[in-house]
Motif scaffolding. Structure first.
Motif, short mmCIF file in Angstrom:
data_model
loop_
_atom_site.label_atom_id
_atom_site.label_comp_id
_atom_site.label_asym_id
_atom_site.label_seq_id
_atom_site.Cartn_x
_atom_site.Cartn_y
_atom_site.Cartn_z
N TYR A 187 0.85 -1.20 0.00
CA TYR A 187 0.00 0.00 0.00
C TYR A 187 0.88 1.24 0.00
CZ TYR A 187 -3.64 3.32 1.28
OH TYR A 187 -4.49 4.38 1.30
N ILE A 188 0.56 2.19 -0.87
CA ILE A 188 1.33 3.43 -1.00
C ILE A 188 0.41 4.60 -0.69
CG2 ILE A 188 2.68 4.90 -2.53
CD1 ILE A 188 3.37 2.43 -4.16
N ALA A 189 0.77 5.40 0.32
CA ALA A 189 0.02 6.61 0.65
C ALA A 189 0.54 7.75 -0.20
CB ALA A 189 0.17 6.94 2.14
N ASP A 190 -0.30 8.24 -1.12
CA ASP A 190 0.13 9.31 -2.02
C ASP A 190 -0.02 10.67 -1.34
OD1 ASP A 190 -2.56 9.35 -1.92
OD2 ASP A 190 -2.91 9.15 -4.07
N ARG A 191 0.29 11.74 -2.08
CA ARG A 191 0.30 13.09 -1.50
C ARG A 191 -1.09 13.52 -1.00
NH1 ARG A 191 3.31 17.61 -4.87
NH2 ARG A 191 4.97 16.12 -4.36
N PRO A 192 -2.19 13.31 -1.75
CA PRO A 192 -3.50 13.71 -1.22
C PRO A 192 -3.84 13.04 0.11
CG PRO A 192 -3.66 13.34 -3.57
CD PRO A 192 -2.29 12.87 -3.16
N GLN A 193 -3.47 11.77 0.27
CA GLN A 193 -3.76 11.10 1.52
C GLN A 193 -2.91 11.65 2.65
OE1 GLN A 193 -3.51 6.84 1.46
NE2 GLN A 193 -4.41 6.62 3.48
N VAL A 194 -1.65 11.98 2.38
CA VAL A 194 -0.79 12.57 3.42
C VAL A 194 -1.34 13.92 3.87
CG1 VAL A 194 1.50 13.45 3.92
CG2 VAL A 194 1.24 11.32 2.62
N VAL A 195 -1.77 14.75 2.90
CA VAL A 195 -2.35 16.05 3.24
C VAL A 195 -3.62 15.86 4.06
CG1 VAL A 195 -3.38 18.14 2.30
CG2 VAL A 195 -1.33 17.19 1.26
N ALA A 196 -4.45 14.90 3.66
CA ALA A 196 -5.69 14.64 4.39
C ALA A 196 -5.41 14.19 5.82
CB ALA A 196 -6.52 13.59 3.65
N ARG A 197 -4.39 13.35 6.00
CA ARG A 197 -4.04 12.88 7.34
C ARG A 197 -3.57 14.03 8.23
NH1 ARG A 197 -0.51 7.40 5.98
NH2 ARG A 197 -2.28 5.98 5.66
N VAL A 198 -2.67 14.85 7.69
CA VAL A 198 -2.11 15.95 8.49
C VAL A 198 -3.19 16.95 8.89
CG1 VAL A 198 -0.49 17.88 8.45
CG2 VAL A 198 0.19 15.68 7.49
N THR A 199 -4.03 17.34 7.94
CA THR A 199 -5.06 18.33 8.24
C THR A 199 -6.12 17.77 9.18
OG1 THR A 199 -6.16 17.69 6.17
CG2 THR A 199 -4.72 19.62 6.12
N ALA A 200 -6.42 16.48 9.07
CA ALA A 200 -7.40 15.89 9.98
C ALA A 200 -6.89 15.92 11.42
CB ALA A 200 -7.72 14.46 9.55
N VAL A 201 -5.61 15.63 11.60
CA VAL A 201 -5.03 15.67 12.94
C VAL A 201 -4.96 17.11 13.45
CG1 VAL A 201 -2.94 15.22 14.28
CG2 VAL A 201 -3.73 13.54 12.61
N LEU A 202 -4.59 18.06 12.59
CA LEU A 202 -4.54 19.47 13.00
C LEU A 202 -5.90 19.99 13.41
CD1 LEU A 202 -2.09 21.12 10.43
CD2 LEU A 202 -1.74 20.77 12.87
N ALA A 203 -6.94 19.57 12.69
CA ALA A 203 -8.29 20.00 13.05
C ALA A 203 -8.67 19.50 14.44
CB ALA A 203 -9.30 19.51 12.01
N CYS A 204 -8.29 18.26 14.75
CA CYS A 204 -8.57 17.72 16.09
C CYS A 204 -7.83 18.52 17.16
CB CYS A 204 -8.16 16.26 16.15
SG CYS A 204 -9.29 15.11 15.37
N VAL A 205 -6.55 18.82 16.90
CA VAL A 205 -5.73 19.48 17.91
C VAL A 205 -6.19 20.92 18.14
CG1 VAL A 205 -3.40 20.26 18.46
CG2 VAL A 205 -3.75 18.00 17.45
N VAL A 206 -6.31 21.69 17.06
CA VAL A 206 -6.70 23.10 17.19
C VAL A 206 -8.12 23.22 17.73
CG1 VAL A 206 -6.99 25.28 15.97
CG2 VAL A 206 -5.13 23.74 15.32
N GLY A 207 -9.03 22.40 17.21
CA GLY A 207 -10.40 22.45 17.71
C GLY A 207 -10.51 22.02 19.16
N GLY A 208 -9.74 21.01 19.54
CA GLY A 208 -9.76 20.58 20.94
C GLY A 208 -9.24 21.65 21.88
N ILE A 209 -8.20 22.38 21.44
CA ILE A 209 -7.69 23.47 22.27
C ILE A 209 -8.73 24.57 22.42
CG2 ILE A 209 -5.95 25.31 22.34
CD1 ILE A 209 -4.00 23.39 21.03
N CYS A 210 -9.44 24.87 21.34
CA CYS A 210 -10.51 25.88 21.42
C CYS A 210 -11.60 25.46 22.39
CB CYS A 210 -11.10 26.11 20.03
SG CYS A 210 -10.01 26.94 18.86
N MET A 211 -11.99 24.18 22.35
CA MET A 211 -13.04 23.72 23.24
C MET A 211 -12.59 23.77 24.70
SD MET A 211 -15.02 20.04 23.34
CE MET A 211 -13.58 19.24 24.04
N LEU A 212 -11.36 23.34 24.97
CA LEU A 212 -10.85 23.39 26.33
C LEU A 212 -10.72 24.84 26.82
CD1 LEU A 212 -8.08 20.63 26.20
CD2 LEU A 212 -10.36 20.48 27.22
N SER A 213 -10.34 25.74 25.94
CA SER A 213 -10.25 27.16 26.31
C SER A 213 -11.62 27.71 26.66
CB SER A 213 -9.62 27.97 25.17
OG SER A 213 -8.33 27.52 24.88
#
Length: 300
Positions: A187-213
């Motif tokens: 299985y090869i993860a291409d560039r669109p999948q890598v971008v999707a993975r990174v942004t999905a994790v960033l959304a969780c982190v930034v959104g979680g910080i906003c909720m905790l704040s």
């Protein structure tokens, strides 16, 4: 798409099988790639339907809160100076009327203060609920095994950001298990999948910080209201307003995982259908946007 470059030739001969004596499953694939059982409604479809109904109701409540607050701001507020001005234009025999006017003004101001407090708590409840739902859906986007459902790749039946239902790893009697794509040697993860993975994790982190704040600020506001500390209460409201930009950023980032549709496993527009993870990302985007609108315009 040619799947021979992804998996060994022996994999092409594998077909999903059922245990001896078992009956054919009545599971079919819905238009969004979410598996449904014929003759019944999938619980995931029902959950998304309820969430969108709640989202629309919350949007209506936000609009009503904003309109009511603006209408109250346009109404004149009476204070004790009105009684003094009236005293200059009255005779001595009207002293009792002036005292009654002052009492009525105090009652009216107290009533307004209580209404403002109730409106603030309602706004905070809407914000907390919206952010909590968005955060849960953002996590679901990462954990789902069915972000996309490829229709032209025989070796993959379900494809998530981090997991997939790969024919190469299917057991003889269990064809519905998702495995980490890091374990798949072909299985090869291409560039669109890598971008999707990174942004999905960033959304969780930034959104979680906003909720905790938000939750931390609500706790501080409660103590400030209990002690009557108006300065700390004003600072808490200002901090909530400042969450607008992080929430707008989270809204944009939450949409980015949809670039997974450009992956090599979806060579054409009709070669993949949206699954549970993609719908979770779209729903989370809506609730993040609703939260951003709320912290900007809701009365606090």
């Amino acid at each position: 798409m040619n799947t021979s470059s992804l998996y060994p030739e022996e994999v092409d001969a594998l077909e999903p099988t059922n245990p001896p004596g078992s009956q054919q499953s009545n599971v079919v694939s819905g238009p969004t790639g979410v598996e449904t059982v014929s003759g019944s409604v999938d619980w995931r479809v029902l959950c998304f339907f309820i969430l969108w109904v709640l989202g629309i109701i919350l949007l209506v409540l936000v609009v009503l809160q904003i309109l009511c607050h603006r209408r109250e701001k346009k109404e004149p507020r009476h204070d004790t100076t009105d009684a003094k001005n009236k005293n200059n234009n009255t005779v001595a025999g009207e002293t009792e009327d002036i005292e009654n006017f002052g009492d009525n003004t105090a009652v009216e101001n107290e009533h307004r203060r209580r209404n403002d407090g109730a409106s603030s708590w309602a706004s905070l409840a809407i914000l907390a609920f919206s952010m909590a739902v968005a955060c849960i859906l953002s996590i679901t986007t990462n954990s789902s095994c069915t972000f996309l459902t490829p229709t032209q790749v025989d070796a993959i039946s379900k494809l998530g950001l981090w997991k997939a239902d790969l024919l190469f790893f299917q057991d003889e009697y269990d064809t519905d298990i998702c495995y980490s794509t890091f374990r798949a040697p072909y299985y090869i993860a291409d560039r669109p999948q890598v971008v999707a993975r990174v942004t999905a994790v960033l959304a969780c982190v930034v959104g979680g910080i906003c909720m905790l704040s938000l939750l931390w600020t609500i706790a501080r506001s409660s103590s400030a209201m209990a002690t009557g500390d108006s300065d700390r209460l004003a600072r808490s409201k200002s901090q909530i307003r400042q969450l607008m930009w992080p929430l707008l950023l989270t809204t944009f980032i939450q949409l980015m995982p949809l670039c997974f549709l450009a992956t090599q496993y979806c060579p054409s527009s009709d070669s993949c259908s949206l699954g549970f993870g993609a719908v979770s990302a779209l729903t989370a985007t809506y609730f993040w946007l609703l939260s951003a609108i709320g912290v900007t315009y809701l009365p606090l």
